[in-house]
Design an enzyme around this catalytic site. Structure first.
Site, PDB file in Angstrom:
ATOM      1  N   ASP A  67      19.126   0.141  -5.378  1.00 19.05           N
ATOM      2  CA  ASP A  67      17.995   0.817  -6.001  1.00 19.05           C
ATOM      3  C   ASP A  67      17.686   2.154  -5.346  1.00 19.05           C
ATOM      4  O   ASP A  67      18.223   2.478  -4.282  1.00 19.05           O
ATOM      5  CB  ASP A  67      16.750  -0.095  -5.983  1.00 19.05           C
ATOM      6  CG  ASP A  67      16.540  -0.785  -4.628  1.00 19.05           C
ATOM      7  OD1 ASP A  67      17.164  -0.359  -3.637  1.00 19.05           O
ATOM      8  OD2 ASP A  67      15.758  -1.738  -4.573  1.00 19.05           O
ATOM      9  N   ASN A 136       7.046 -10.433  -3.065  1.00 13.89           N
ATOM     10  CA  ASN A 136       6.687 -11.093  -4.324  1.00 13.89           C
ATOM     11  C   ASN A 136       7.923 -11.713  -4.998  1.00 13.89           C
ATOM     12  O   ASN A 136       7.884 -12.060  -6.169  1.00 13.89           O
ATOM     13  CB  ASN A 136       6.013 -10.095  -5.276  1.00 13.89           C
ATOM     14  CG  ASN A 136       6.905  -8.895  -5.571  1.00 13.89           C
ATOM     15  OD1 ASN A 136       8.056  -8.853  -5.154  1.00 13.89           O
ATOM     16  ND2 ASN A 136       6.376  -7.925  -6.292  1.00 13.89           N
ATOM     17  N   HIS A 138      10.860 -10.175  -5.338  1.00 10.55           N
ATOM     18  CA  HIS A 138      11.771  -9.237  -6.002  1.00 10.55           C
ATOM     19  C   HIS A 138      13.097  -9.123  -5.258  1.00 10.55           C
ATOM     20  O   HIS A 138      13.182  -9.349  -4.051  1.00 10.55           O
ATOM     21  CB  HIS A 138      11.122  -7.868  -6.265  1.00 10.55           C
ATOM     22  CG  HIS A 138      10.927  -6.973  -5.094  1.00 10.55           C
ATOM     23  ND1 HIS A 138       9.790  -6.219  -4.906  1.00 10.55           N
ATOM     24  CD2 HIS A 138      11.716  -6.670  -4.044  1.00 10.55           C
ATOM     25  CE1 HIS A 138       9.898  -5.501  -3.813  1.00 10.55           C
ATOM     26  NE2 HIS A 138      11.063  -5.756  -3.265  1.00 10.55           N
ATOM     27  N   GLU A 143      11.031  -6.531 -10.248  1.00 13.48           N
ATOM     28  CA  GLU A 143       9.706  -7.090  -9.983  1.00 13.48           C
ATOM     29  C   GLU A 143       9.448  -8.315 -10.866  1.00 13.48           C
ATOM     30  O   GLU A 143      10.113  -8.486 -11.900  1.00 13.48           O
ATOM     31  CB  GLU A 143       8.654  -6.013 -10.303  1.00 13.48           C
ATOM     32  CG  GLU A 143       8.752  -4.757  -9.434  1.00 13.48           C
ATOM     33  CD  GLU A 143       8.153  -4.931  -8.042  1.00 13.48           C
ATOM     34  OE1 GLU A 143       8.284  -6.038  -7.457  1.00 13.48           O
ATOM     35  OE2 GLU A 143       7.573  -3.967  -7.531  1.00 13.48           O
TER      36      GLU A 143
END
Ligand code: GLP
Length: 241
Positions: A67, A136, A138, A143
């Site tokens: 990313d 979280n 990810h 996400e």
């Protein structure tokens, strides 16, 4: 899914570096999928050290990163390209033109993602994909969402990710709001996946990802369906198991 217990961050890093080193030794022209964040820092230190000692040869290795923040230039110290150059690529004998990171400066999101997919397609399956785990759940910047996105796409970062990553920036407002990330499908195409997880702050999400239902609300839970996943986690991260 194999889960290896490490005592602490250092042992986790040593074990993960050993697996990556074995991959490079056994297949010197491997395509490696790489991650950023604090989790892989010592893994990269160890790989760089072994390369310096001529114990490891990156001469025929290709890398693809997961990313990149949208809007950050490669020279921006907060960009993931800069992170990779600093922590790994400038320290090993890799050909820079065989290291790929999504182009954060491409403003046209569709174009940036299409271009990256073309690169991924041309390289073929990643041999070993290194992953960290977001707080979280990810992976990359996939996400929590209503569905698992297949391909490289543009994401709006969640408040929790912006908060988790603000430590790398001067303030939360300086954290870019968007990023380009390989999709879940792109990640799942890897032949082998290596996940590293450290610290008590990841304990709950690690348990959910590994033992919970497979749901796009916990993106890493999809890894339960991959045939060759190795998780290396330290005692603190495994404290709820
Ligand atoms: C970041 C990156 C991920 C990384 C994750 C965990 O947002 N996009 O690729 O794995 O968060 O980061 P850390 O290792 O610092 O906890």
């Amino acid at each position: 899914m194999k889960i290896y217990h490490a005592k602490d961050y250092q042992e986790m890093s040593r074990m993960a570096a050993n697996l990556l080193a074995a991959q490079i030794t056994l297949k010197p022209d491997s395509v490696l999928g790489l991650a950023t964040g604090s989790s892989p820092l010592e893994v990269y230190d160890r790989l760089a050290m072994r390369c310096r000692q001529k114990d490891l040869d990156f001469g025929r290795i290709t890398t693809v990163n997961l990313d990149e923040y949208k809007g950050l230039a490669p020279q921006d110290p907060q960009s993931y390209r800069y992170f990779m150059d600093t922590h790994l690529f400038s320290r090993v004998n890799i050909a820079k033109n065989r290291t790929f990171v999504p182009d954060g400066l491409e403003e046209d999101g569709a174009k940036a993602c299409e271009n990256y997919e073309t690169i991924l397609d041309s390289l073929g399956p990643v041999d070993m994909q290194l992953l960290g785990l977001g707080h979280n759940g990810h992976i990359g910047f996939n996400e929590p969402a209503d569905a698992f996105p297949a391909l490289t796409h543009q994401v709006d970062l969640t408040a929790s990710t912006i908060d988790a990553n603000r430590r790398f920036f001067t303030s939360a407002s300086a954290v870019p709001r968007q990023a380009y990330t390989m999709g879940i499908g792109s990640i799942m195409r890897a032949r082998k996946i290596l996940v590293i997880v450290s610290g008590s702050a990841k304990a709950r999400i690690l348990k959910e990802a590994v033992n919970g239902p497979i749901s796009p609300l916990v993106p890493a839970s999809i890894l339960q369906l991959h045939p060759d996943v190795t998780v290396i986690a330290d005692e603190a991260a495994l404290s709820l198991f």
